[in-house]
Motif scaffolding. Structure first.
Motif, PDB file in Angstrom:
ATOM      1  N   ALA A  83      -8.493  19.584  59.735  1.00 25.64           N
ATOM      2  CA  ALA A  83      -8.451  19.652  58.300  1.00 25.64           C
ATOM      3  C   ALA A  83      -7.575  18.242  57.648  1.00 25.64           C
ATOM      4  CB  ALA A  83      -7.769  21.003  57.780  1.00 25.64           C
ATOM      5  N   ILE A  84      -7.763  18.208  56.460  1.00 28.11           N
ATOM      6  CA  ILE A  84      -7.347  17.081  55.673  1.00 28.11           C
ATOM      7  C   ILE A  84      -6.938  17.807  54.365  1.00 28.11           C
ATOM      8  CG2 ILE A  84      -9.293  15.735  55.369  1.00 28.11           C
ATOM      9  CD1 ILE A  84      -7.265  13.201  55.348  1.00 28.11           C
ATOM     10  N   HIS A  85      -5.793  17.753  53.584  1.00 29.74           N
ATOM     11  CA  HIS A  85      -5.558  18.432  52.482  1.00 29.74           C
ATOM     12  C   HIS A  85      -4.497  17.384  51.668  1.00 29.74           C
ATOM     13  CE1 HIS A  85      -6.115  22.145  54.639  1.00 29.74           C
ATOM     14  NE2 HIS A  85      -7.262  22.207  53.889  1.00 29.74           N
ATOM     15  N   ILE A  86      -4.670  17.733  50.170  1.00 33.20           N
ATOM     16  CA  ILE A  86      -3.654  17.036  49.505  1.00 33.20           C
ATOM     17  C   ILE A  86      -2.589  18.110  49.201  1.00 33.20           C
ATOM     18  CG2 ILE A  86      -3.171  15.931  47.075  1.00 33.20           C
ATOM     19  CD1 ILE A  86      -6.097  15.145  47.245  1.00 33.20           C
ATOM     20  N   HIS A  87      -1.329  17.901  49.392  1.00 34.71           N
ATOM     21  CA  HIS A  87      -0.233  18.742  49.239  1.00 34.71           C
ATOM     22  C   HIS A  87       0.565  18.475  47.997  1.00 34.71           C
ATOM     23  CE1 HIS A  87      -0.235  21.065  53.227  1.00 34.71           C
ATOM     24  NE2 HIS A  87      -1.298  20.358  53.339  1.00 34.71           N
ATOM     25  N   GLU A  88       1.166  19.413  47.508  1.00 36.88           N
ATOM     26  CA  GLU A  88       1.889  19.656  46.332  1.00 36.88           C
ATOM     27  C   GLU A  88       3.055  18.510  46.203  1.00 36.88           C
ATOM     28  OE1 GLU A  88       2.805  23.494  45.304  1.00 36.88           O
ATOM     29  OE2 GLU A  88       4.164  23.684  47.182  1.00 36.88           O
ATOM     30  N   LYS A  89       3.885  18.252  47.241  1.00 30.23           N
ATOM     31  CA  LYS A  89       4.920  17.441  47.085  1.00 30.23           C
ATOM     32  C   LYS A  89       4.845  15.990  47.961  1.00 30.23           C
ATOM     33  CE  LYS A  89       7.709  21.465  46.736  1.00 30.23           C
ATOM     34  NZ  LYS A  89       8.853  22.286  47.471  1.00 30.23           N
ATOM     35  N   GLY A  90       5.133  14.930  47.033  1.00 34.78           N
ATOM     36  CA  GLY A  90       5.197  13.664  47.800  1.00 34.78           C
ATOM     37  C   GLY A  90       6.549  13.704  48.909  1.00 34.78           C
ATOM     38  N   ASP A  91       6.616  14.565  49.924  1.00 31.76           N
ATOM     39  CA  ASP A  91       7.736  14.306  50.626  1.00 31.76           C
ATOM     40  C   ASP A  91       7.369  14.945  52.162  1.00 31.76           C
ATOM     41  OD1 ASP A  91       9.978  14.851  51.926  1.00 31.76           O
ATOM     42  OD2 ASP A  91      11.074  16.240  50.669  1.00 31.76           O
ATOM     43  N   CYS A  92       7.395  13.702  52.898  1.00 31.39           N
ATOM     44  CA  CYS A  92       6.946  13.948  54.290  1.00 31.39           C
ATOM     45  C   CYS A  92       8.267  13.760  55.226  1.00 31.39           C
ATOM     46  CB  CYS A  92       5.889  12.714  54.673  1.00 31.39           C
ATOM     47  SG  CYS A  92       4.732  12.836  53.767  1.00 31.39           S
ATOM     48  N   SER A  93       9.519  14.205  54.666  1.00 33.62           N
ATOM     49  CA  SER A  93      10.655  14.086  55.496  1.00 33.62           C
ATOM     50  C   SER A  93      10.937  14.894  56.740  1.00 33.62           C
ATOM     51  CB  SER A  93      11.919  14.056  54.501  1.00 33.62           C
ATOM     52  OG  SER A  93      12.042  15.334  53.729  1.00 33.62           O
ATOM     53  N   ALA A  94      10.530  16.068  56.502  1.00 33.91           N
ATOM     54  CA  ALA A  94      10.545  16.854  57.245  1.00 33.91           C
ATOM     55  C   ALA A  94       9.697  16.765  58.897  1.00 33.91           C
ATOM     56  CB  ALA A  94      10.246  18.497  56.909  1.00 33.91           C
ATOM     57  N   ALA A  95      10.358  17.142  60.032  1.00 26.78           N
ATOM     58  CA  ALA A  95       9.677  16.471  61.207  1.00 26.78           C
ATOM     59  C   ALA A  95       8.253  17.352  61.280  1.00 26.78           C
ATOM     60  CB  ALA A  95      10.392  17.151  62.464  1.00 26.78           C
ATOM     61  N   ASP A  96       8.082  18.508  60.811  1.00 24.49           N
ATOM     62  CA  ASP A  96       6.633  19.174  60.736  1.00 24.49           C
ATOM     63  C   ASP A  96       6.030  18.945  59.417  1.00 24.49           C
ATOM     64  OD1 ASP A  96       8.274  20.774  59.009  1.00 24.49           O
ATOM     65  OD2 ASP A  96       8.000  22.554  60.194  1.00 24.49           O
ATOM     66  N   ALA A  97       6.707  18.230  58.657  1.00 28.98           N
ATOM     67  CA  ALA A  97       5.956  17.764  57.116  1.00 28.98           C
ATOM     68  C   ALA A  97       5.846  18.864  56.133  1.00 28.98           C
ATOM     69  CB  ALA A  97       4.608  17.162  57.447  1.00 28.98           C
ATOM     70  N   THR A  98       6.625  20.038  56.468  1.00 27.65           N
ATOM     71  CA  THR A  98       6.579  21.289  55.596  1.00 27.65           C
ATOM     72  C   THR A  98       7.164  20.839  54.240  1.00 27.65           C
ATOM     73  OG1 THR A  98       8.635  21.933  56.735  1.00 27.65           O
ATOM     74  CG2 THR A  98       6.694  22.904  57.530  1.00 27.65           C
ATOM     75  N   SER A  99       8.194  19.812  54.450  1.00 27.63           N
ATOM     76  CA  SER A  99       8.571  19.347  52.993  1.00 27.63           C
ATOM     77  C   SER A  99       7.474  18.993  51.975  1.00 27.63           C
ATOM     78  CB  SER A  99       9.595  18.239  53.279  1.00 27.63           C
ATOM     79  OG  SER A  99       8.643  17.097  54.156  1.00 27.63           O
ATOM     80  N   ALA A 100       6.112  18.885  52.327  1.00 29.36           N
ATOM     81  CA  ALA A 100       5.069  18.248  51.454  1.00 29.36           C
ATOM     82  C   ALA A 100       4.795  19.716  50.623  1.00 29.36           C
ATOM     83  CB  ALA A 100       3.916  17.782  52.296  1.00 29.36           C
ATOM     84  N   GLY A 101       5.290  20.896  50.728  1.00 29.47           N
ATOM     85  CA  GLY A 101       4.789  22.003  50.333  1.00 29.47           C
ATOM     86  C   GLY A 101       3.387  22.585  50.559  1.00 29.47           C
ATOM     87  N   GLY A 102       3.035  23.302  49.688  1.00 23.83           N
ATOM     88  CA  GLY A 102       1.388  23.697  50.092  1.00 23.83           C
ATOM     89  C   GLY A 102       0.407  23.018  49.487  1.00 23.83           C
ATOM     90  N   HIS A 103      -0.809  23.299  49.486  1.00 21.40           N
ATOM     91  CA  HIS A 103      -1.776  22.617  48.942  1.00 21.40           C
ATOM     92  C   HIS A 103      -1.829  22.220  47.217  1.00 21.40           C
ATOM     93  CE1 HIS A 103      -4.968  23.987  52.242  1.00 21.40           C
ATOM     94  NE2 HIS A 103      -3.904  23.511  52.843  1.00 21.40           N
ATOM     95  N   PHE A 104      -1.974  21.129  46.876  1.00 20.56           N
ATOM     96  CA  PHE A 104      -2.141  20.810  45.532  1.00 20.56           C
ATOM     97  C   PHE A 104      -3.231  21.818  44.720  1.00 20.56           C
ATOM     98  CE2 PHE A 104      -3.480  18.083  42.058  1.00 20.56           C
ATOM     99  CZ  PHE A 104      -2.223  18.510  40.914  1.00 20.56           C
ATOM    100  N   ASN A 105      -2.757  22.682  43.869  1.00 20.93           N
ATOM    101  CA  ASN A 105      -3.657  23.528  43.216  1.00 20.93           C
ATOM    102  C   ASN A 105      -3.240  23.855  41.993  1.00 20.93           C
ATOM    103  OD1 ASN A 105      -5.472  25.944  43.067  1.00 20.93           O
ATOM    104  ND2 ASN A 105      -4.162  27.406  44.269  1.00 20.93           N
ATOM    105  N   PRO A 106      -3.494  22.677  40.908  1.00 24.21           N
ATOM    106  CA  PRO A 106      -3.278  22.835  39.658  1.00 24.21           C
ATOM    107  C   PRO A 106      -4.132  23.988  39.093  1.00 24.21           C
ATOM    108  CG  PRO A 106      -4.785  21.080  40.020  1.00 24.21           C
ATOM    109  CD  PRO A 106      -4.236  21.519  41.468  1.00 24.21           C
ATOM    110  N   ALA A 107      -5.082  24.448  39.358  1.00 29.43           N
ATOM    111  CA  ALA A 107      -6.002  25.400  38.640  1.00 29.43           C
ATOM    112  C   ALA A 107      -5.813  26.523  39.044  1.00 29.43           C
ATOM    113  CB  ALA A 107      -7.388  25.041  38.645  1.00 29.43           C
ATOM    114  N   GLN A 108      -4.799  26.692  39.970  1.00 26.53           N
ATOM    115  CA  GLN A 108      -4.482  28.111  40.656  1.00 26.53           C
ATOM    116  C   GLN A 108      -5.772  28.828  41.086  1.00 26.53           C
ATOM    117  OE1 GLN A 108      -1.265  28.835  41.091  1.00 26.53           O
ATOM    118  NE2 GLN A 108      -0.972  26.919  40.258  1.00 26.53           N
ATOM    119  N   GLN A 109      -6.455  28.332  42.011  1.00 23.30           N
ATOM    120  CA  GLN A 109      -7.785  28.807  42.603  1.00 23.30           C
ATOM    121  C   GLN A 109      -7.577  29.345  44.095  1.00 23.30           C
ATOM    122  OE1 GLN A 109     -10.944  28.992  41.130  1.00 23.30           O
ATOM    123  NE2 GLN A 109      -9.827  28.435  39.214  1.00 23.30           N
TER     124      GLN A 109
END
Length: 188
Positions: A83-109
């Motif tokens: 899978a490849i997704h765009i995530h909500e935050k531009g932060d890849c600093s966590a070792a497991d990339a959880t700092s990027a947050g969830g999927h970018f979802n501006p329409a709340q779908q």
């Protein structure tokens, strides 16, 4: 009519015809009611996450209704699907990339597959590695833009996951660990 005058008339007619046919390219035209991309493109440098060796370089370009993501990602298992997704935050600093947050979802779908009913703005089709562990990426994200507004993906992150997206499980398609992450950087 002389040959020179005939050639000039044809040249002028050709230029007028070209001008009349000229329109804004469809890859930068928004549909009615959608925001238009104002940036010409973006780049992403993917770096490893969760102890993987996966990395890559992606280019993002505006298209009608969204963006096209293309490039190469290496270090994947041969023939594997991810899978490849765009995530909500531009932060890849966590070792497991959880700092990027969830999927970018501006329409709340609900999570789903782009182009097949409701889906997150960050949802894209799975990528598949070849026999050398390299995925040649050519996917689309729909309902997003580059360069402004609530649907802008500039400054957010792209994340590659360990497993394929099943396009159904909520909220992230059962895609597994985050194995690569990179921030979307708009072109000047």
């Amino acid at each position: 009519m002389s040959t020179v005058l005939l050639r000039r008339s044809l040249a002028v007619a050709g230029l007028v015809g070209l001008a009349a046919c000229s329109t804004t390219p469809s890859h930068t035209t928004a549909r009615a009611g959608e925001a238009a991309s104002t940036a010409s493109g973006a780049t992403v440098t993917l770096t490893p996450a969760s102890g993987s060796l996966i990395s890559g370089k992606l280019d993002i370009a505006p298209i009608a209704g969204g963006v096209r993501v293309s490039g190469e990602i290496g270090g994947l298992a041969r023939g594997s699907t991810h899978a490849i997704h765009i995530h909500e935050k531009g932060d890849c600093s966590a070792a497991d990339a959880t700092s990027a947050g969830g999927h970018f979802n501006p329409a709340q779908q609900a999570h789903g597959r782009a182009g097949s009913g409701p889906h997150h703005g960050g949802d894209m089709d799975n990528i598949v590695a070849d026999g050398n562990g390299v995925a040649r990426v050519d996917v689309r994200a729909l309902g997003v833009t580059l360069g402004g507004g609530a649907t802008d993906i500039g400054g957010r992150a792209i994340v590659v996951h360990a497993a394929p997206d099943d396009y159904a499980s909520q909220p992230a398609g059962n895609a597994g660990a985050r194995v690569a992450c990179g921030v979307i950087k708009l072109l000047p």
